[in-house]
Write an enzyme that holds these catalytic residues in place. Structure first.
Site, PDB file in Angstrom:
ATOM      1  CE  LYS A 122      -3.885   2.238   2.311  1.00  0.00           C
ATOM      2  NZ  LYS A 122      -3.803   3.052   3.511  1.00  0.00           N
ATOM      3  CG  HIS A 141      -4.170   0.870  11.903  1.00  0.00           C
ATOM      4  ND1 HIS A 141      -3.681   2.130  11.595  1.00  0.00           N
ATOM      5  CD2 HIS A 141      -3.463   0.004  11.127  1.00  0.00           C
ATOM      6  CE1 HIS A 141      -2.741   2.029  10.676  1.00  0.00           C
ATOM      7  NE2 HIS A 141      -2.569   0.742  10.386  1.00  0.00           N
ATOM      8  CG  ASP A 143      -0.226  -2.830  10.134  1.00  0.00           C
ATOM      9  OD1 ASP A 143      -1.139  -1.988  10.040  1.00  0.00           O
ATOM     10  OD2 ASP A 143       0.963  -2.580   9.846  1.00  0.00           O
ATOM     11  CG  HIS A 197       1.007   1.704  13.326  1.00  0.00           C
ATOM     12  ND1 HIS A 197       0.630   0.402  13.609  1.00  0.00           N
ATOM     13  CD2 HIS A 197       0.865   1.830  11.986  1.00  0.00           C
ATOM     14  CE1 HIS A 197       0.292  -0.225  12.510  1.00  0.00           C
ATOM     15  NE2 HIS A 197       0.407   0.623  11.498  1.00  0.00           N
TER      16      HIS A 197
END
Length: 262
Positions: A122, A141, A143, A197
């Site tokens: 991404k 969030h 990962d 993060h």
């Protein structure tokens, strides 16, 4: 290998009509391609980013039809970078396995092995933001991946939640950032932590980051704490789920949080 960052950046310099030729359509399940976010997140702040998302490894699972044809070296540069990063993932997973007292190939096997571990890239493009205090590039969030690797254009903005406060990651030249995601936290029964993060925006400089998520196949792998990480004093703290079920669990929690914040 030469850095592919100039090639990746050049895509976002294209006219909007050229970028939209590669537009994704998340409503129909087409998540790969170009997209743009300008919406309120669960905390009520704006998310402020353009992005390009696509699977880059294994080679036989790539869909080159949605990879940008401009700039001309995009495909070659990205494919070579993915190959190098896949080798790095093996090395990191070996070290993490040894840290748990396991055979060095164990974690890689548990997340799909050489054949099925997926690398999803991404590219995050954060335009100049006139009021950065009102926006986020990406909200807080963790990962879902096993590992995440990040390159950046030396503009600060990645923040980690550490010891009760947000800390901005240092921009070290010629470095790559790696952090652990939910998959490894689950397999290790919490001995390795998936880091919370977020991405910040800037009113003076465009910020770009290139994140590659190393993910297990969605339905084939059952994520649960490995037997070697569990004991009477350390029972399993995560229920068994496929990777797809874990993603849905997180999306459900996020939607519930959004409702509570309305």
């Amino acid at each position: 290998m030469a850095s592919p960052m100039s090639s990746w950046t050049a895509f976002f310099d294209l006219p909007i009509e050229q970028k939209e030729k590669y537009a994704n359509d998340q409503a129909s399940g087409k998540i790969q391609g170009y997209g743009s976010k300008l919406a309120n997140n669960a905390s009520g702040q704006l998310e402020w980013e353009d992005y390009f998302f696509h699977l880059v490894y294994p080679e036989d699972k790539r869909d080159l039809s949605i990879w940008p044809q401009t700039p001309a070296d995009y495909i070659e540069a990205t494919a070579e970078y993915a190959k190098e990063l896949r080798a790095l993932a093996t090395k990191v997973l070996r070290v993490l396995s040894l840290g748990l007292g396991l055979e060095e190939g164990r974690l890689e096997k548990e997340v799909g092995g050489l054949e099925e571990l997926l690398l999803q890239m991404k590219i995050n493009y954060y335009p100049l933001c006139p009021q950065p205090e009102l926006a986020l590039g990406v909200e807080a969030h963790t990962d879902v991946s096993a590992l995440t690797f990040i390159l950046h254009n030396m503009v600060p903005g990645l923040q980690l939640f550490y010891e009760g406060k947000w800390v901005t990651a240092k921009c070290v030249p010629n470095s790559i950032i790696m952090h652990i995601g939910d998959t490894i936290e689950i397999l290790s029964n919490g001995k390795y932590k998936s880091i919370l993060h977020r991405g910040m925006v800037n009113k003076e400089k465009v910020r770009i980051s290139w994140a590659v998520f190393c993910e297990p196949p969605k339905e084939k792998i059952i994520l649960k704490p490995l037997p070697e990480t569990v004991s009477e004093t350390e029972p399993p703290i995560f229920p068994p789920r496929t990777f797809a079920e874990h993603i849905q669990h997180k999306l459900f929690r996020k939607s519930q949080e959004a409702l509570l914040n309305k």
